[in-house]
Scaffold this active site. Sequence first.
Site, PDB file in Angstrom:
ATOM      1  N   ASN A   8       0.863  -1.183   0.000  1.00 43.04           N
ATOM      2  CA  ASN A   8       0.000   0.000   0.000  1.00 43.04           C
ATOM      3  C   ASN A   8       0.900   1.233   0.000  1.00 43.04           C
ATOM      4  O   ASN A   8       1.534   1.535   1.001  1.00 43.04           O
ATOM      5  CB  ASN A   8      -0.884  -0.032   1.264  1.00 43.04           C
ATOM      6  CG  ASN A   8      -1.682   1.244   1.462  1.00 43.04           C
ATOM      7  OD1 ASN A   8      -1.778   2.069   0.549  1.00 43.04           O
ATOM      8  ND2 ASN A   8      -2.254   1.414   2.654  1.00 43.04           N
ATOM      9  N   LYS A  10       0.033   4.283  -0.123  1.00 43.79           N
ATOM     10  CA  LYS A  10      -0.617   5.447   0.510  1.00 43.79           C
ATOM     11  C   LYS A  10      -0.474   6.660  -0.430  1.00 43.79           C
ATOM     12  O   LYS A  10      -0.498   6.484  -1.637  1.00 43.79           O
ATOM     13  CB  LYS A  10      -0.027   5.681   1.901  1.00 43.79           C
ATOM     14  CG  LYS A  10      -0.059   4.385   2.739  1.00 43.79           C
ATOM     15  CD  LYS A  10       0.233   4.569   4.177  1.00 43.79           C
ATOM     16  CE  LYS A  10       0.132   3.222   4.895  1.00 43.79           C
ATOM     17  NZ  LYS A  10       0.327   3.335   6.321  1.00 43.79           N
ATOM     18  N   HIS A  94      -9.328   1.197   5.680  1.00 43.91           N
ATOM     19  CA  HIS A  94      -7.974   1.350   6.224  1.00 43.91           C
ATOM     20  C   HIS A  94      -8.022   2.287   7.433  1.00 43.91           C
ATOM     21  O   HIS A  94      -8.819   3.222   7.470  1.00 43.91           O
ATOM     22  CB  HIS A  94      -7.040   1.921   5.146  1.00 43.91           C
ATOM     23  CG  HIS A  94      -5.612   1.888   5.572  1.00 43.91           C
ATOM     24  ND1 HIS A  94      -5.059   2.853   6.387  1.00 43.91           N
ATOM     25  CD2 HIS A  94      -4.633   0.980   5.339  1.00 43.91           C
ATOM     26  CE1 HIS A  94      -3.789   2.539   6.615  1.00 43.91           C
ATOM     27  NE2 HIS A  94      -3.502   1.406   5.995  1.00 43.91           N
ATOM     28  N   GLU A  96      -6.245   4.686   8.333  1.00 42.96           N
ATOM     29  CA  GLU A  96      -6.084   6.119   8.049  1.00 42.96           C
ATOM     30  C   GLU A  96      -7.392   6.719   7.541  1.00 42.96           C
ATOM     31  O   GLU A  96      -7.686   7.886   7.785  1.00 42.96           O
ATOM     32  CB  GLU A  96      -4.927   6.321   7.053  1.00 42.96           C
ATOM     33  CG  GLU A  96      -3.591   6.131   7.770  1.00 42.96           C
ATOM     34  CD  GLU A  96      -2.493   5.510   6.931  1.00 42.96           C
ATOM     35  OE1 GLU A  96      -2.573   5.544   5.695  1.00 42.96           O
ATOM     36  OE2 GLU A  96      -1.536   4.973   7.538  1.00 42.96           O
ATOM     37  N   GLU A 165      -4.685  -4.764  11.031  1.00 46.63           N
ATOM     38  CA  GLU A 165      -3.653  -3.743  11.149  1.00 46.63           C
ATOM     39  C   GLU A 165      -3.848  -3.000  12.471  1.00 46.63           C
ATOM     40  O   GLU A 165      -4.635  -2.045  12.546  1.00 46.63           O
ATOM     41  CB  GLU A 165      -3.747  -2.742   9.987  1.00 46.63           C
ATOM     42  CG  GLU A 165      -3.485  -3.347   8.632  1.00 46.63           C
ATOM     43  CD  GLU A 165      -2.962  -2.305   7.642  1.00 46.63           C
ATOM     44  OE1 GLU A 165      -1.872  -2.520   7.105  1.00 46.63           O
ATOM     45  OE2 GLU A 165      -3.625  -1.289   7.427  1.00 46.63           O
ATOM     46  N   SER A 203       4.111  -1.930  10.198  1.00 49.18           N
ATOM     47  CA  SER A 203       5.581  -1.976  10.302  1.00 49.18           C
ATOM     48  C   SER A 203       6.173  -3.322   9.893  1.00 49.18           C
ATOM     49  O   SER A 203       7.110  -3.804  10.536  1.00 49.18           O
ATOM     50  CB  SER A 203       6.026  -1.575  11.713  1.00 49.18           C
ATOM     51  OG  SER A 203       5.635  -0.240  11.991  1.00 49.18           O
TER      52      SER A 203
HETATM   53  P1  13P Z   1       3.481   0.589   7.588  1.00 51.31           P
HETATM   54  O1  13P Z   1       3.997  -0.696   6.978  1.00 51.31           O
HETATM   55  O2  13P Z   1       4.174   1.802   7.064  1.00 51.31           O
HETATM   56  O3  13P Z   1       3.443   0.514   9.085  1.00 51.31           O
HETATM   57  O4  13P Z   1       1.947   0.729   7.115  1.00 51.31           O
HETATM   58  C1  13P Z   1       1.075  -0.330   7.282  1.00 51.31           C
HETATM   59  C2  13P Z   1      -0.182  -0.029   6.555  1.00 51.31           C
HETATM   60  O5  13P Z   1      -0.946   0.800   6.962  1.00 51.31           O
HETATM   61  C3  13P Z   1      -0.450  -0.787   5.316  1.00 51.31           C
HETATM   62  O6  13P Z   1      -1.753  -0.582   4.876  1.00 51.31           O
END
Ligand code: 13P
Length: 241
Positions: A8, A10, A94, A96, A165, A203
């Site tokens: 992802n 983002k 997600h 976020e 997540e 992470s």
């Molecule tokens: P990170 O791997 O940067 O922690 O992000 C995880 C994530 O939100 C994948 O959708």
Amino acid sequence: MNPIIAGNWKMNKDPVESRALVQQLLELTGDVKNREIIIIPPFTSLSIVAELTRTSRIKLGAQNMYWERSGAYTGEISGVFLKSLGCDYVLIGHSERRHIMGETDEIINKKLKAALEIGLISIFCCGETEKEREDGRTEEVITRQLQHGLKDIEDQVHKMIIAYEPVWAIGTGKTATPQQAAEVHAFIRSRLQKQVAVLYGGSVKPDNVDALMSENEINGCLVGGASLKPESFARIVKFNR
Ligand code: 13P
């Protein structure tokens, strides 16, 4: 079922950067077998990534969609358009989007229903915050997210992928231990009527992916930051159990 590794991106990588990243990934993963690789770039790079990956084993996903198929919804993107661009997958719910854009379980439910109708495979994300974990409410939060998100469509959950997540592990470098992740994955499975792939996200890096993927409960990873560098994403795709 092959393990699934999804990247992802983002809100990173403009179209020029996306092209370069995909070209490197294609070279680095050309020899990979028995893995499902999914790239989830921003909307503005979907057509470029679709064109570059068409003859490869890399599949395409989008980061979000609206629940209506078309109409006066300025700024939104229809799942029908995503499908016609070559997307097979779409991220729904997600953290976020839940925490920054204010998406509720009800909104997520509408999107999951729309994706099912269109034939997109949702990667339905759930996970608790640090405070919720500290308060011992992880299972309660996940239960609520699954119950409300899957209202009226739980019998179709086998057409989706679930991503666990934990919010406290996203972008923080604080990965859940393989045992912590496996425990929640088992719990998620116990709440669903059908067999479903459950990915871990938060992470995931080249140096922890092998241990995470050694857990039977973990069917793959949803990778954020480490998917932006071709070498690190390719190493994650090529994890060793
Ligand atoms: P990170 O791997 O940067 O922690 O992000 C995880 C994530 O939100 C994948 O959708």
